[in-house]
Design an enzyme around this catalytic site. Structure first.
Site, PDB file in Angstrom:
ATOM      1  N   ARG A  90       6.267 -23.729 -12.468  1.00  0.00           N
ATOM      2  CA  ARG A  90       6.602 -22.703 -11.839  1.00  0.00           C
ATOM      3  C   ARG A  90       7.610 -21.878 -12.827  1.00  0.00           C
ATOM      4  NH1 ARG A  90       8.653 -21.873  -5.687  1.00  0.00           N
ATOM      5  NH2 ARG A  90       7.992 -19.801  -6.174  1.00  0.00           N
ATOM      6  N   ASP A 130      17.415 -17.624  -8.010  1.00  0.00           N
ATOM      7  CA  ASP A 130      16.368 -18.419  -8.877  1.00  0.00           C
ATOM      8  C   ASP A 130      16.773 -18.302 -10.504  1.00  0.00           C
ATOM      9  OD1 ASP A 130      14.830 -17.618  -6.493  1.00  0.00           O
ATOM     10  OD2 ASP A 130      14.080 -19.563  -7.204  1.00  0.00           O
ATOM     11  N   ASN A 170      15.753 -13.193  -7.647  1.00  0.00           N
ATOM     12  CA  ASN A 170      15.650 -13.845  -6.328  1.00  0.00           C
ATOM     13  C   ASN A 170      14.430 -13.506  -5.611  1.00  0.00           C
ATOM     14  OD1 ASN A 170      16.828 -15.919  -4.461  1.00  0.00           O
ATOM     15  ND2 ASN A 170      17.108 -14.155  -3.093  1.00  0.00           N
TER      16      ASN A 170
HETATM   17  O1  MRU Z   1       9.610 -18.912  -4.015  1.00  0.00           O
HETATM   18  P1  MRU Z   1      10.709 -20.005  -3.468  1.00  0.00           P
HETATM   19  O2  MRU Z   1      10.580 -20.287  -1.943  1.00  0.00           O
HETATM   20  O3  MRU Z   1      10.938 -21.223  -4.236  1.00  0.00           O
HETATM   21  O4  MRU Z   1      11.973 -18.915  -3.704  1.00  0.00           O
HETATM   22  C1  MRU Z   1      13.200 -19.279  -3.341  1.00  0.00           C
HETATM   23  C2  MRU Z   1      14.127 -18.389  -3.460  1.00  0.00           C
HETATM   24  O5  MRU Z   1      14.025 -17.337  -4.020  1.00  0.00           O
HETATM   25  C3  MRU Z   1      15.718 -18.839  -3.001  1.00  0.00           C
HETATM   26  O6  MRU Z   1      16.258 -17.838  -2.497  1.00  0.00           O
HETATM   27  C4  MRU Z   1      16.312 -19.210  -4.376  1.00  0.00           C
HETATM   28  O7  MRU Z   1      15.488 -20.216  -4.966  1.00  0.00           O
HETATM   29  C5  MRU Z   1      17.496 -19.811  -4.114  1.00  0.00           C
HETATM   30  S1  MRU Z   1      17.418 -21.500  -3.356  1.00  0.00           S
HETATM   31  C6  MRU Z   1      19.195 -21.978  -3.115  1.00  0.00           C
END
Ligand code: MRU
Length: 345
Positions: free
Chosen positions: A89, A237, A247
């Protein structure tokens, strides 16, 4: 509640299958870089810190799997395993942070035998996991003081125990405030299209008996306009060197609304999520996911066949809209390049 999002059991990494929560609670086993990379890609595990922990175990378990090979083959195959993990990812920088950390430990092993390298990498993966919980606790303590007793806190996506090794980042702040005796209630955005808010955040809060109200993403402005939101706390992220925050898609919309209504917008952000190699949010790679996630959910398809679809999974909130970054080193109010750099000084 002690959700073990990832755990090491009988020589394998076990991860809660977050695709099927809350209907089913089950662990799936992983024992190689390839399989962990597939688990990350398919979102069995998701959330930036949890992805980092999974990648650390992916690297270690790959080394264990290859440890009987001669040194040169071991090195070539392990490097290939790390490359597979790195391609799983693109947006959460914790993935690359964890791989780099494992690579450094490997380098430090020098000419050690493969079995010794594997053992050392496994120990490091255990440490990445344990450290993540300690960091979340520290962020929770710093962030809890920002929330008033009785605060109604809106969050987007899931930045809870399920997105980390435990406790959570944004939900960790809420948990810490509750632990400190404050009455906090949560408003959870559903978080289309993958529904992390509806399926994961709401589940975590219900398990823990923290009052939670689920809304669809397009209701946030209405609630803010009616004085029903006191603060926003989200995870991230990747944060750029100037404080811009990537995010889950929809976070930017929430930040704009929060500014319009004078509501503080906080981002819980471990230092491992700050990418100092990226000058601004414009350089953050944004994952574009499968159109199927937007066209429908599981077996139910609601969009007309043939329609064009966009599915960016993240967006960038400019630093100027961020009231504060909550880190394990303290809260950085109105983040900018100098304040972000000072965190590493
Ligand atoms: O696509 P995802 O579910 O991996 O995205 C997660 C997020 O956007 C969270 O808000 C971010 O990773 C912070 S987790 C502590």
């Amino acid at each position: 509640m002690n959700v073990e999002t990832l755990r090491y059991r009988n020589g394998k990494l076990e991860m809660i299958d977050q695709r099927v929560l809350p209907a089913h609670f089950e662990y799936l086993p992983y024992d190689s870089a390839q399989s962990v990379a597939e688990g990350i890609r398919a979102m069995v595990v998701r959330g930036a810190p949890a992805i980092g922990c999974a990648a650390a175990y992916g690297a270690a378990l790959e080394a264990v799997r290859l440890q009987a090979l001669p040194c040169a083959e071991f090195a070539a195959e392990l490097a290939q395993g790390l490359a597979v993990l790195a391609a799983s990812r693109p947006t959460a920088v914790n993935l690359f942070w964890a791989i780099e950390r494992m690579r450094r430990v490997w380098r430090e092993c020098g000419a050690a035998a493969p079995a010794e390298v594997a053992q050392r990498l496994l120990e490091e993966a255990h440490e990445v996991l344990a450290e993540d919980i300690r960091i979340n606790r520290a962020m929770g303590a710093h962030g809890a003081v920002l929330l008033a007793d009785g605060a109604r806190v809106l969050t987007h996506c899931n930045a809870g125990a399920l997105a980390t090794a435990g406790w959570g980042t944004a939900l960790g702040v809420i948990r810490s405030a509750v632990e400190a005796g404050k009455k906090i209630s949560v408003i959870s955005d559903e978080t289309r299209p993958f529904l992390q808010g509806a399926r994961l955040t709401a589940w975590e809060m219900v398990q823990e008996k923290i009052p939670v109200t689920l809304i669809t993403d397009n209701m946030a402005g209405h609630l803010m306009a009616h004085g029903e939101v006191d603060a926003v706390v989200v995870g991230t992220d990747r944060v750029a060197a100037n404080g811009d925050v990537a995010n889950k898609i929809g976070t930017y919309m929430v930040a704009v609304l929060a500014r319009r209504h004078n509501i503080p917008f906080y981002v819980a952000c471990p230092l491992s999520t700050i990418d100092r190699n990226i000058a601004s949010g414009a350089e953050i790679p944004i994952e574009e996911r499968d159109a199927a996630e937007v066209k429908g959910f599981r077996d139910c398809q609601w969009a007309a066949p043939g329609v064009n679809i966009r599915n960016p999974a993240f967006d960038v909130t400019p630093a100027e809209l961020v009231t504060g970054l909550i880190t394990e080193k303290g809260v950085v109010l109105q983040p900018d390049r100098a304040k972000v750099a000072a965190l590493f000084g």
